[in-house]
Design a protein around this motif. Structure first.
Motif, mmCIF file in Angstrom:
data_model
loop_
_atom_site.group_PDB
_atom_site.id
_atom_site.type_symbol
_atom_site.label_atom_id
_atom_site.label_comp_id
_atom_site.label_asym_id
_atom_site.label_seq_id
_atom_site.Cartn_x
_atom_site.Cartn_y
_atom_site.Cartn_z
ATOM 1 N N THR B 14 0.859 -1.228 -0.090
ATOM 2 C CA THR B 14 -0.183 0.179 0.049
ATOM 3 C C THR B 14 0.920 1.348 -0.135
ATOM 4 O OG1 THR B 14 -1.409 -1.231 1.522
ATOM 5 C CG2 THR B 14 -2.045 0.888 1.194
ATOM 6 N N THR B 15 1.769 1.074 1.026
ATOM 7 C CA THR B 15 2.646 2.585 1.071
ATOM 8 C C THR B 15 3.134 2.869 -0.446
ATOM 9 O OG1 THR B 15 3.160 1.592 3.014
ATOM 10 C CG2 THR B 15 4.333 3.646 2.568
ATOM 11 N N ARG B 16 4.003 1.611 -0.885
ATOM 12 C CA ARG B 16 4.802 2.074 -2.102
ATOM 13 C C ARG B 16 3.872 2.389 -3.301
ATOM 14 N NH1 ARG B 16 7.461 -3.017 -3.710
ATOM 15 N NH2 ARG B 16 5.596 -3.589 -4.702
ATOM 16 N N LEU B 18 0.869 4.093 -2.969
ATOM 17 C CA LEU B 18 0.285 5.383 -2.397
ATOM 18 C C LEU B 18 1.348 6.489 -2.606
ATOM 19 C CD1 LEU B 18 -1.843 4.822 0.711
ATOM 20 C CD2 LEU B 18 -2.429 5.507 -1.624
ATOM 21 N N VAL B 19 2.631 6.158 -2.554
ATOM 22 C CA VAL B 19 3.677 6.997 -2.920
ATOM 23 C C VAL B 19 3.909 7.429 -4.471
ATOM 24 C CG1 VAL B 19 6.239 7.412 -3.028
ATOM 25 C CG2 VAL B 19 5.375 6.423 -0.847
ATOM 26 N N VAL B 20 3.552 6.394 -5.092
ATOM 27 C CA VAL B 20 3.861 6.798 -6.765
ATOM 28 C C VAL B 20 2.451 7.243 -7.037
ATOM 29 C CG1 VAL B 20 3.005 4.543 -7.480
ATOM 30 C CG2 VAL B 20 4.700 5.684 -8.616
ATOM 31 N N ILE B 21 1.420 6.843 -6.636
ATOM 32 C CA ILE B 21 0.099 7.357 -6.966
ATOM 33 C C ILE B 21 0.178 8.883 -6.595
ATOM 34 C CG2 ILE B 21 -2.159 7.843 -6.438
ATOM 35 C CD1 ILE B 21 -2.111 4.752 -6.042
ATOM 36 N N GLY B 22 0.642 9.303 -5.413
ATOM 37 C CA GLY B 22 0.738 10.598 -4.875
ATOM 38 C C GLY B 22 1.806 11.458 -5.782
ATOM 39 N N ALA B 23 2.910 10.697 -6.321
ATOM 40 C CA ALA B 23 3.720 11.554 -7.262
ATOM 41 C C ALA B 23 3.096 11.956 -8.518
ATOM 42 C CB ALA B 23 5.052 10.560 -7.423
ATOM 43 N N ILE B 24 2.269 10.944 -8.905
ATOM 44 C CA ILE B 24 1.528 11.160 -10.386
ATOM 45 C C ILE B 24 0.659 12.201 -10.117
ATOM 46 C CG2 ILE B 24 0.183 10.059 -11.939
ATOM 47 C CD1 ILE B 24 1.455 7.218 -11.231
ATOM 48 N N ALA B 25 -0.014 12.125 -9.049
ATOM 49 C CA ALA B 25 -1.130 13.059 -8.782
ATOM 50 C C ALA B 25 -0.638 14.544 -8.747
ATOM 51 C CB ALA B 25 -1.837 12.754 -7.491
ATOM 52 N N VAL B 26 0.584 14.739 -8.049
ATOM 53 C CA VAL B 26 1.155 16.001 -7.876
ATOM 54 C C VAL B 26 1.836 16.295 -9.170
ATOM 55 C CG1 VAL B 26 3.357 17.213 -6.957
ATOM 56 C CG2 VAL B 26 1.654 15.798 -5.575
ATOM 57 N N GLY B 27 2.479 15.343 -9.841
ATOM 58 C CA GLY B 27 2.670 15.644 -11.281
ATOM 59 C C GLY B 27 1.780 16.298 -12.137
ATOM 60 N N ILE B 28 0.375 15.702 -12.203
ATOM 61 C CA ILE B 28 -0.667 16.246 -12.948
ATOM 62 C C ILE B 28 -1.161 17.478 -12.395
ATOM 63 C CG2 ILE B 28 -2.981 15.834 -13.499
ATOM 64 C CD1 ILE B 28 -2.499 12.789 -13.171
ATOM 65 N N TRP B 29 -0.970 17.683 -11.154
ATOM 66 C CA TRP B 29 -1.458 18.802 -10.676
ATOM 67 C C TRP B 29 -0.540 20.068 -10.954
ATOM 68 C CZ3 TRP B 29 1.565 21.769 -7.065
ATOM 69 C CH2 TRP B 29 0.961 23.410 -6.654
ATOM 70 N N ALA B 30 0.851 19.811 -11.071
ATOM 71 C CA ALA B 30 1.831 20.479 -11.344
ATOM 72 C C ALA B 30 1.615 20.940 -12.982
ATOM 73 C CB ALA B 30 3.232 20.206 -10.972
ATOM 74 N N ALA B 31 1.353 20.227 -13.739
ATOM 75 C CA ALA B 31 1.310 20.142 -15.229
ATOM 76 C C ALA B 31 0.228 21.290 -15.468
ATOM 77 C CB ALA B 31 1.297 19.132 -15.906
ATOM 78 N N ASN B 290 10.477 2.481 -11.109
ATOM 79 C CA ASN B 290 10.961 1.814 -10.000
ATOM 80 C C ASN B 290 10.134 1.147 -9.266
ATOM 81 O OD1 ASN B 290 12.861 1.831 -8.196
ATOM 82 N ND2 ASN B 290 11.819 3.361 -6.989
ATOM 83 N N THR B 291 8.724 1.473 -9.240
ATOM 84 C CA THR B 291 8.016 0.839 -8.489
ATOM 85 C C THR B 291 7.387 -0.346 -9.202
ATOM 86 O OG1 THR B 291 6.874 3.131 -7.834
ATOM 87 C CG2 THR B 291 5.423 1.016 -7.496
ATOM 88 N N MET B 292 7.359 -0.360 -10.483
ATOM 89 C CA MET B 292 6.836 -1.503 -11.130
ATOM 90 C C MET B 292 8.066 -2.680 -10.918
ATOM 91 S SD MET B 292 3.752 -1.255 -11.473
ATOM 92 C CE MET B 292 3.651 -2.717 -12.221
ATOM 93 N N LEU B 293 9.110 -2.197 -11.268
ATOM 94 C CA LEU B 293 10.331 -3.219 -11.408
ATOM 95 C C LEU B 293 10.523 -3.770 -9.943
ATOM 96 C CD1 LEU B 293 12.379 -3.504 -13.413
ATOM 97 C CD2 LEU B 293 13.829 -2.031 -12.276
ATOM 98 N N MET B 294 10.331 -3.174 -8.690
ATOM 99 C CA MET B 294 10.294 -3.605 -7.564
ATOM 100 C C MET B 294 9.187 -4.771 -7.397
ATOM 101 S SD MET B 294 11.005 -0.604 -4.823
ATOM 102 C CE MET B 294 10.843 -1.415 -3.399
ATOM 103 N N ALA B 295 7.978 -4.508 -7.955
ATOM 104 C CA ALA B 295 6.554 -5.165 -7.873
ATOM 105 C C ALA B 295 7.012 -6.483 -8.587
ATOM 106 C CB ALA B 295 5.460 -4.546 -8.446
ATOM 107 N N VAL B 296 7.884 -6.450 -9.584
ATOM 108 C CA VAL B 296 8.153 -7.584 -10.465
ATOM 109 C C VAL B 296 9.167 -8.374 -9.657
ATOM 110 C CG1 VAL B 296 9.105 -8.429 -12.568
ATOM 111 C CG2 VAL B 296 7.442 -6.620 -12.493
ATOM 112 N N LEU B 297 10.245 -7.648 -9.389
ATOM 113 C CA LEU B 297 11.152 -8.354 -8.755
ATOM 114 C C LEU B 297 10.879 -9.194 -7.466
ATOM 115 C CD1 LEU B 297 14.470 -6.081 -9.316
ATOM 116 C CD2 LEU B 297 13.692 -8.146 -10.670
ATOM 117 N N GLU B 298 10.035 -8.672 -6.630
ATOM 118 C CA GLU B 298 9.629 -9.410 -5.425
ATOM 119 C C GLU B 298 8.541 -10.469 -5.725
ATOM 120 O OE1 GLU B 298 8.172 -6.237 -2.896
ATOM 121 O OE2 GLU B 298 6.303 -6.366 -3.614
ATOM 122 N N ARG B 299 7.992 -10.607 -6.810
ATOM 123 C CA ARG B 299 7.286 -11.550 -7.142
ATOM 124 C C ARG B 299 7.622 -12.517 -8.366
ATOM 125 N NH1 ARG B 299 2.031 -9.139 -9.686
ATOM 126 N NH2 ARG B 299 3.059 -7.185 -9.691
#
Lengths: 229, 412
Positions: B14-16, B18-31, B290-299
């Motif tokens: 969840t944390t991971r 949420l962090v990337v979702i937050g980053a994308i949301a902030v990115g959209i907001w900034a754009a 980064n997030t997706m790579l972690m998700a793949v590597l731990e699975r």
């Protein structure tokens, strides 16, 4: 008749560094409806043999034919499709899909086969009832005991109606009661649905129930004993 | 079920996620916010220029534009004015007579453009009345009133009620001069314009411009420029086109033709948003990879199992892409909403840039910027995020399908 045949199968690990011959010329024929245990000490090649039969691994030498299909002639993707239709796996570590419920885990392979939803659901429930988990269908693997998880795994392996079920030390992580229970289920399915079971094991309780015992030593078949149940 | 799996998979950490979702949301907001800011700034520049200087459409005698001489006036002014006023979509018209001349006081003299206007018409077309910061706007009262800018007043050392003298050529080519009294001081915020323009009543100017030979032109019959405002700026081209057809001997120009820099700026808005979007999405790509790579590597083991039981590579690939897209899709409404709220809020209340206002005003912009955004940009950003999520998942997904099931199953 669906048969598994291996002829002079050799599998070498680490061919470049320190070669280890996991299989060193295995000739074997397993017929439809058998309930066969592959036994032998650790490192004798049991798991490797199952992997080669199941098309998870390719032999370096020799031929493997499963139900008339030449394993070596297939591409990786063909092998995946072949496993989906013809082979059910039961792993030592259960290896269920953690985010799916018991029922969804059993349905999953049928989904990959594009079976209609109703059929999937009915078969999954029927199989889970057969392995005694009718009250755990909506539980995720993390909410089930080891024995229950392995029974889900057996139900999952059976779901696509495979010709063969290959089980790699299915009872290794189970207590004796769960083991006995699982073996009862597998023996019954073998008897009544004529499903061919091949399992690797060094669990004496399993060996006692097998009708054929193939012993591997150093990657070779050292004895092959057929007996009544 | 693969949809369900992908959805549940992204919530395994969840944390991971949420962090990337937050980053994308902030990115959209900034754009969105940056684009809104840039658009607001450009629009403020364009609006100021339109309101203070060029108006939406101008009509001249073609030679006047080249030669800038008083003899090239609009013929049959009354008919032209009637034609413009009856054109659909036209909000207001101001007819102006124009002379190039010199304004002088006891302190000195400067070259200026003298615009003769009908006060109430001009007030409806330009912001000149609002921009009159001292004294009064031109009216029908008094003799020879003139509006000059603060800037010019300082240079000439004149203020309200001071007398200035205007010198220029009349239509006959003779130099004429007259004294005017400063009744008002204006400030448009655009220095170069302010320094070089003065406004008088058109009737006063026409009286001076018309030589004795063409005294018929004195009063209301002489004009060089018709400045037009339309109801909806988006229709400016259609209206200009139809006016052009109706007045074939006159040159009808939109603000973009009169002031090509406005067209340039307006055209840049689209590029600005694309550039912001590209830069931000590029940064996000790496976060998602980064997030997706972690998700793949731990699975790895699980992915090996999926392929062992018959999930083919295409489906595995699709599942990883789907997980990445879902992260983007969860972030998207959040970012879009944040951006929308920001743009609506700042669009209404404005952001005070007065700290930098001096610099802004010399460029002809307001010191308060109101964010503004073309609704299409929301769609553009949404598509951008979707593509970014797909793009970012390709490498991790390739990594996943390159696994060999038997080796993957062996990993702990």
């Amino acid at each position: 008749m669906k048969v598994i045949t291996t002829k002079g199968v050799v599998k070498v690990y680490n061919p470049d560094k320190i070669p280890v011959k996991a299989l060193n010329g295995v000739d074997l024929e397993i017929k439809e409806g058998e309930f066969t245990a592959i036994v032998g000490p650790s490192g004798s090649g049991k798991t490797t043999l199952l992997n080669v039969i199941g098309g998870l691994d390719r032999p370096d030498e020799g031929d493997v034919e499963v139900g008339g299909h030449d394993i070596d002639a297939m591409s990786d993707n063909d092998l995946i499709d072949f496993r989906k239709e013809h082979i059910g796996f039961v792993f030592q570590a259960y290896n269920l899909i953690p985010v799916l419920t018991a029922r969804e885990n059993v349905e999953f392979v049928m989904l990959l086969q594009n079976r209609p939803k109703k059929e999937r659901r009915e078969r999954a429930e029927e199989l889970l009832r057969a392995v005694g988990l009718e009250d755990k269908m909506d539980k995720r693997p993390s909410e089930l005991s080891g024995g229950q998880q392995q029974r889900v795994a057996v139900a999952r392996a059976l779901a696509p109606k495979p010709d063969f079920i290959l089980a790699d030390e299915p009872t290794a992580n189970l207590d004796s009661k769960s083991s006995a229970n699982l073996l009862d289920i597998m023996a019954e399915l073998n008897r009544e649905e004529k499903i061919t079971f091949v399992f690797s094991t060094h669990d004496q309780r399993v060996i006692d129930r097998a009708r054929r015992i193939v012993t591997l030593v150093d990657g070779k078949v050292s004895s092959d004993e057929v007996r009544g149940e | 079920m693969i949809l369900i799996m992908a959805w549940r998979n992204i919530w395994r950490s969840t944390t991971r996620s949420l962090v990337v979702i937050g980053a994308i949301a902030v990115g959209i907001w900034a754009a969105l916010s940056l684009t809104g800011f840039a658009t607001g700034m450009v629009k403020s520049y364009v609006n100021n220029a339109v309101k203070n200087i060029v108006s939406h459409i101008q009509v001249h005698q073609p030679e006047f534009l080249d030669e800038n001489e008083v003899k090239f006036n609009i013929p049959d002014v009354a008919e032209v004015e009637q034609a413009i006023r009856s054109e659909e979509g036209v909000k207001s018209v101001s007819l102006r007579s124009i002379a190039n001349g010199m304004i002088s006081s006891s302190k000195g003299a400067r070259g200026v453009v003298i615009k003769g206007v009908v006060p109430e018409d001009e007030a409806r077309v330009s912001a000149l009345e609002e921009n009159t910061v001292e004294g009064e706007f031109l009216s029908e009262e008094g003799r020879n009133p003139i509006l000059i800018s603060e800037e010019l007043g300082r240079k000439l050392n004149v203020g309200l009620r001071s007398k200035v003298v205007l010198n220029f050529q009349d239509r006959g080519g003779s130099i004429t001069a007259a004294a005017f009294r400063v009744v008002g001081i204006f400030d448009t915020g655009n220095k170069p314009f302010d320094q070089s323009h003065v406004f008088v009543r058109r009737s006063d100017l026409n009286g001076l411009l018309a030589s004795p030979a063409d005294s018929a032109l004195a009063g209301g019959a002489l004009a060089h420029e018709a400045a037009i405002m339309v109801n909806d700026i988006r229709n400016v081209d259609t209206i200009a086109f139809s006016l052009g057809a109706e007045l074939p001997n006159l040159k009808v120009q939109t603000y973009r033709e009169i002031s090509p820099d406005l067209e340039l700026y307006e055209g840049q808005i689209k590029n600005i948003s694309l550039i912001y979007l590209t830069v931000i999405m590029l940064a996000l790509v790496f976060g998602i990879i980064n997030t997706m790579l972690m998700a793949v590597l731990e699975r790895i083991k699980e992915l090996g199992m999926l392929m062992a039981i018959g999930m083919n590579k295409l489906r595995v690939f699709f599942m990883i892409v789907l997980e990445s897209v879902m992260l983007g899709l969860v972030a998207m409404p959040v970012g879009l909403l944040l951006g929308y709220i920001t743009i609506e809020y700042v669009g209404k209340n404005g952001i005070d840039m007065s700290m930098y206002a001096k610099g802004l005003e010399s460029f002809g912009m307001s010191s308060i910027i109101y964010f503004e955004l073309d609704p299409g940009v929301y769609g553009q950003v949404a598509i951008g995020v979707f593509l970014t999520a797909v793009l970012a998942s390709i490498y991790p997904a390739l990594k996943a399908i390159r696994l060999r099931p038997v080796e993957a199953l062996r990993t702990l």
